[in-house]
Design a protein around this motif. Sequence first.
Motif, PDB file in Angstrom:
ATOM      1  N   MET A 266       0.810  -1.219   0.000  1.00 35.45           N
ATOM      2  CA  MET A 266       0.000   0.000   0.000  1.00 35.45           C
ATOM      3  C   MET A 266       0.844   1.269   0.000  1.00 35.45           C
ATOM      4  O   MET A 266       0.327   2.365  -0.204  1.00 35.45           O
ATOM      5  N   GLY A 267       2.121   1.112   0.247  1.00 35.12           N
ATOM      6  CA  GLY A 267       3.026   2.251   0.303  1.00 35.12           C
ATOM      7  C   GLY A 267       4.228   1.897   1.151  1.00 35.12           C
ATOM      8  O   GLY A 267       4.306   0.813   1.743  1.00 35.12           O
ATOM      9  N   LYS A 268       5.186   2.807   1.197  1.00 32.14           N
ATOM     10  CA  LYS A 268       6.375   2.528   1.985  1.00 32.14           C
ATOM     11  C   LYS A 268       6.898   3.814   2.614  1.00 32.14           C
ATOM     12  O   LYS A 268       6.693   4.915   2.083  1.00 32.14           O
ATOM     13  N   MET A 269       7.552   3.659   3.767  1.00 37.70           N
ATOM     14  CA  MET A 269       8.132   4.789   4.488  1.00 37.70           C
ATOM     15  C   MET A 269       9.487   4.363   5.051  1.00 37.70           C
ATOM     16  O   MET A 269       9.636   3.212   5.473  1.00 37.70           O
ATOM     17  N   PRO A 270      10.458   5.263   5.061  1.00 40.03           N
ATOM     18  CA  PRO A 270      11.791   4.874   5.538  1.00 40.03           C
ATOM     19  C   PRO A 270      11.817   4.522   7.016  1.00 40.03           C
ATOM     20  O   PRO A 270      12.638   3.716   7.444  1.00 40.03           O
ATOM     21  N   GLU A 271      10.928   5.150   7.790  1.00 40.02           N
ATOM     22  CA  GLU A 271      10.874   4.818   9.216  1.00 40.02           C
ATOM     23  C   GLU A 271       9.473   5.075   9.766  1.00 40.02           C
ATOM     24  O   GLU A 271       8.767   5.973   9.306  1.00 40.02           O
ATOM     25  N   VAL A 272       9.084   4.268  10.738  1.00 40.97           N
ATOM     26  CA  VAL A 272       7.756   4.379  11.348  1.00 40.97           C
ATOM     27  C   VAL A 272       7.891   4.119  12.846  1.00 40.97           C
ATOM     28  O   VAL A 272       8.565   3.173  13.265  1.00 40.97           O
ATOM     29  N   TRP A 273       7.256   4.960  13.647  1.00 39.13           N
ATOM     30  CA  TRP A 273       7.162   4.689  15.080  1.00 39.13           C
ATOM     31  C   TRP A 273       6.005   3.728  15.299  1.00 39.13           C
ATOM     32  O   TRP A 273       4.862   4.018  14.945  1.00 39.13           O
ATOM     33  N   MET A 274       6.280   2.578  15.847  1.00 39.92           N
ATOM     34  CA  MET A 274       5.257   1.566  16.089  1.00 39.92           C
ATOM     35  C   MET A 274       4.967   1.475  17.574  1.00 39.92           C
ATOM     36  O   MET A 274       5.883   1.321  18.390  1.00 39.92           O
ATOM     37  N   GLU A 289       8.598   1.898  19.436  1.00 39.00           N
ATOM     38  CA  GLU A 289       9.928   1.774  18.862  1.00 39.00           C
ATOM     39  C   GLU A 289       9.953   2.244  17.410  1.00 39.00           C
ATOM     40  O   GLU A 289       8.970   2.150  16.687  1.00 39.00           O
ATOM     41  N   LEU A 290      11.121   2.761  17.026  1.00 38.70           N
ATOM     42  CA  LEU A 290      11.323   3.231  15.655  1.00 38.70           C
ATOM     43  C   LEU A 290      11.768   2.058  14.801  1.00 38.70           C
ATOM     44  O   LEU A 290      12.754   1.390  15.107  1.00 38.70           O
ATOM     45  N   VAL A 291      11.021   1.818  13.715  1.00 37.02           N
ATOM     46  CA  VAL A 291      11.288   0.677  12.845  1.00 37.02           C
ATOM     47  C   VAL A 291      11.597   1.193  11.440  1.00 37.02           C
ATOM     48  O   VAL A 291      10.941   2.111  10.946  1.00 37.02           O
ATOM     49  N   LEU A 292      12.589   0.589  10.798  1.00 39.48           N
ATOM     50  CA  LEU A 292      13.084   1.089   9.517  1.00 39.48           C
ATOM     51  C   LEU A 292      12.625   0.244   8.328  1.00 39.48           C
ATOM     52  O   LEU A 292      12.283  -0.928   8.486  1.00 39.48           O
ATOM     53  N   ASN A 293      12.652   0.882   7.132  1.00 38.79           N
ATOM     54  CA  ASN A 293      12.376   0.225   5.845  1.00 38.79           C
ATOM     55  C   ASN A 293      11.006  -0.467   5.851  1.00 38.79           C
ATOM     56  O   ASN A 293      10.891  -1.683   5.694  1.00 38.79           O
ATOM     57  N   ASP A 294       9.975   0.333   6.001  1.00 40.20           N
ATOM     58  CA  ASP A 294       8.626  -0.185   6.222  1.00 40.20           C
ATOM     59  C   ASP A 294       7.783  -0.193   4.947  1.00 40.20           C
ATOM     60  O   ASP A 294       7.608   0.844   4.298  1.00 40.20           O
ATOM     61  N   VAL A 295       7.215  -1.349   4.605  1.00 44.82           N
ATOM     62  CA  VAL A 295       6.283  -1.494   3.485  1.00 44.82           C
ATOM     63  C   VAL A 295       4.950  -1.944   4.066  1.00 44.82           C
ATOM     64  O   VAL A 295       4.838  -3.045   4.615  1.00 44.82           O
ATOM     65  N   GLN A 296       3.938  -1.106   3.950  1.00 50.87           N
ATOM     66  CA  GLN A 296       2.638  -1.406   4.547  1.00 50.87           C
ATOM     67  C   GLN A 296       1.849  -2.382   3.679  1.00 50.87           C
ATOM     68  O   GLN A 296       1.780  -2.247   2.460  1.00 50.87           O
ATOM     69  N   ILE A 297       1.197  -3.380   4.339  1.00 51.89           N
ATOM     70  CA  ILE A 297       0.455  -4.388   3.588  1.00 51.89           C
ATOM     71  C   ILE A 297      -0.980  -4.574   4.083  1.00 51.89           C
ATOM     72  O   ILE A 297      -1.717  -5.399   3.531  1.00 51.89           O
ATOM     73  N   SER A 298      -1.394  -3.854   5.116  1.00 57.74           N
ATOM     74  CA  SER A 298      -2.778  -3.961   5.585  1.00 57.74           C
ATOM     75  C   SER A 298      -3.128  -2.717   6.385  1.00 57.74           C
ATOM     76  O   SER A 298      -2.271  -1.866   6.641  1.00 57.74           O
ATOM     77  N   ASN A 299      -4.405  -2.626   6.768  1.00 55.31           N
ATOM     78  CA  ASN A 299      -4.837  -1.537   7.644  1.00 55.31           C
ATOM     79  C   ASN A 299      -4.874  -1.951   9.104  1.00 55.31           C
ATOM     80  O   ASN A 299      -5.320  -1.188   9.954  1.00 55.31           O
ATOM     81  N   SER A 300      -4.439  -3.160   9.395  1.00 55.14           N
ATOM     82  CA  SER A 300      -4.411  -3.622  10.785  1.00 55.14           C
ATOM     83  C   SER A 300      -3.005  -3.562  11.358  1.00 55.14           C
ATOM     84  O   SER A 300      -2.664  -4.306  12.277  1.00 55.14           O
ATOM     85  N   GLY A 301      -2.190  -2.665  10.809  1.00 58.42           N
ATOM     86  CA  GLY A 301      -0.878  -2.411  11.378  1.00 58.42           C
ATOM     87  C   GLY A 301       0.226  -3.331  10.922  1.00 58.42           C
ATOM     88  O   GLY A 301       1.281  -3.418  11.567  1.00 58.42           O
ATOM     89  N   GLU A 302       0.043  -4.040   9.802  1.00 60.39           N
ATOM     90  CA  GLU A 302       1.051  -4.987   9.338  1.00 60.39           C
ATOM     91  C   GLU A 302       1.978  -4.362   8.289  1.00 60.39           C
ATOM     92  O   GLU A 302       1.506  -3.705   7.355  1.00 60.39           O
ATOM     93  N   TYR A 303       3.253  -4.599   8.461  1.00 61.04           N
ATOM     94  CA  TYR A 303       4.290  -4.128   7.539  1.00 61.04           C
ATOM     95  C   TYR A 303       5.300  -5.239   7.330  1.00 61.04           C
ATOM     96  O   TYR A 303       5.461  -6.129   8.177  1.00 61.04           O
ATOM     97  N   ALA A 404       0.840  -0.334  14.366  1.00 55.14           N
ATOM     98  CA  ALA A 404       0.615  -1.010  15.635  1.00 55.14           C
ATOM     99  C   ALA A 404       1.642  -2.083  15.942  1.00 55.14           C
ATOM    100  O   ALA A 404       2.053  -2.230  17.082  1.00 55.14           O
ATOM    101  N   HIS A 405       2.001  -2.864  14.936  1.00 55.17           N
ATOM    102  CA  HIS A 405       2.796  -4.067  15.209  1.00 55.17           C
ATOM    103  C   HIS A 405       4.248  -3.897  14.800  1.00 55.17           C
ATOM    104  O   HIS A 405       4.586  -3.082  13.968  1.00 55.17           O
ATOM    105  N   SER A 406       5.081  -4.737  15.370  1.00 53.42           N
ATOM    106  CA  SER A 406       6.477  -4.783  14.965  1.00 53.42           C
ATOM    107  C   SER A 406       6.994  -6.217  14.969  1.00 53.42           C
ATOM    108  O   SER A 406       8.126  -6.450  14.681  1.00 53.42           O
TER     109      SER A 406
END
Length: 406
Positions: A266-274, A289-303, A404-406
């Motif tokens: 659905m999109g991507k971001m270099p970093e996301v606070w989860m 926590e700050l998580v890097l290289n994030d590609v979003q795949i759902s609306n329930s917080g999955e990357y 939400a998730h990490s």
Amino acid sequence: MPIAACSSDGSAASQSAAKAPDAAATITPANGVKKVRPDKGVQVAAANGVLDQVTVQGGGRKVEGTLSPDKKSWTSKWTLKPGATYTVTATAKNAGGKITTSTSKFTTMKAPSSVKVSDVIPSARETVGIGMPITINFDSPVANKSAVEKALEVRSTKPVEGAWRWITSQQVIFRTKSYWPAHTSVSLVAHMSGVRAAAKVYGTKDFTRTFKIGASHVAKVSLKTDKSKVYVDGKLAKTISVSGGMGGADSHGNDFRTTSGVHLAMGKMPEVWMTSPNIKKNEPGYYHELVLNDVQISNSGEYLHRSPGEWDCLGNRNCSHGCVRQTVAGALWFYKLSQRGDVINITGTTRKLEWNNGWGYYQMPWKTWVKGGALKKPVTTVATGGATTTPTTPTAPSGSPTPAHS
């Protein structure tokens, strides 16, 4: 003097032609009519012959139309522009080849209220993945969904079968039966000008959006083996060690299972606070926590993202809160590769991805998807030339939820 057995001073055909009545073209709307509903279009019918040529000009353009196989009728293809003057010229030909011309000049009514396309995904000239849906949002509710759906035309350099499905009265989504062919140029043309979307509500402007299907990127993620095999244009490009959701749930209603099924990037971001949902700071299970290289795949917080730690889990067992963790090198590689609409097929968990969680549209059976359209039938995209677009690649997901998730 010999006498000819058969003689005539004129053929039967020429005599018949001479006696043939003049052809006539009847034009609707008739000449001089005002305040014509634009959704009624133009119709031309021939009597005592066939139509030879029909031209309709108005609203700043030439109007497209379809001639019947017997050449006795012509119908405009799309609706007309509200508040515009149109001129119709039709020629009809009788059996003797004689041409007669009819004309009509009329005006369409102005739209009492209007509806327009307010947003479309993907973005203009974006390069996307083979699973990319086309999402159209309107600025007001659509009651006459059939009329609007008929006005939506999808063109592509490689024809493909797809179908529209209405999600709400203001949103409709197009997905292909299978996936888009890779390296295909696509255009959406919403012929909305003159469409009667609801009582006294008309479209006043057409909308066009072009984009490109890039290379085929398919990630097959097994949370049984904790491996992700990524295929580019059908060939295995990389195998990445991963770790999915640990499973189970907590007292706060959080489900730690990764969803299985066909996800789309659905999109991507270099970093996301989860941040842990429903858990306050200093409570057991809380994380931020700050998580890097994030590609979003759902609306329930999955990357799919770079693992924030627990490196021994990667390729061995599932330790995350629901996301798919990857190695440092693998996450960076996948992040750079990723484009919206890429396919991520996750297997090996007991939690099924719902079709309306993110862009999980391929989770819905094709026949069920088709039934959600106003016309309840698939369409084949209109074949076009090979023109390409200049690609752009948005990185942030559209309308991203709180991670939400990490």
